[in-house]
Design an enzyme around this catalytic site. Sequence first.
Site, mmCIF file in Angstrom:
data_model
loop_
_atom_site.group_PDB
_atom_site.id
_atom_site.type_symbol
_atom_site.label_atom_id
_atom_site.label_comp_id
_atom_site.label_asym_id
_atom_site.label_seq_id
_atom_site.Cartn_x
_atom_site.Cartn_y
_atom_site.Cartn_z
ATOM 1 C CB CYS A 7 -0.933 0.015 1.201
ATOM 2 S SG CYS A 7 -2.023 1.461 1.191
ATOM 3 C CE LYS A 46 -0.864 -5.105 -4.237
ATOM 4 N NZ LYS A 46 -1.965 -4.178 -4.434
ATOM 5 C CG ASN A 106 -1.295 -5.915 -8.099
ATOM 6 O OD1 ASN A 106 -0.915 -4.868 -7.610
ATOM 7 N ND2 ASN A 106 -2.567 -6.201 -8.261
ATOM 8 N N GLY A 107 -0.505 -4.892 -11.170
ATOM 9 C CA GLY A 107 -0.158 -3.553 -11.653
ATOM 10 C C GLY A 107 0.035 -3.526 -13.150
#
Length: 118
Positions: A7, A46, A106-107
Amino acid sequence: MDLNLGCPAPIVCRKDAGGALLRDPARVDAILGALRDAVQIPFTVKTRIGFDSPAVFDDLLPIFAKHSPDLLTVHARTVKDMYRSKVRYDLIARAAAELPCPVLANGNIYSARRPPTC
């Protein structure tokens, strides 16, 4: 259970949570160890590739391997890059090659087709 080390939100990072934890790999190691010992359900992580530099990813990969998450999701930008920089697909591929668990990209993922830079 998912530990979110990715995050980039300033309100989260100011509390030394989320992606801010990546500034201290020894602390990540301790947290993962405590969680792995305590959690009996599937445990996932993550992460981003570092806080302000991808160089820390070299230190993080053995820590992730040591604690055997059931899945590692890699958002291959640094926390400071937020969502602006180019995704480091090479580091996602490296994590997939080096870790015994599945690795999820991811991304900026637009298709299941492998990007040409891998």
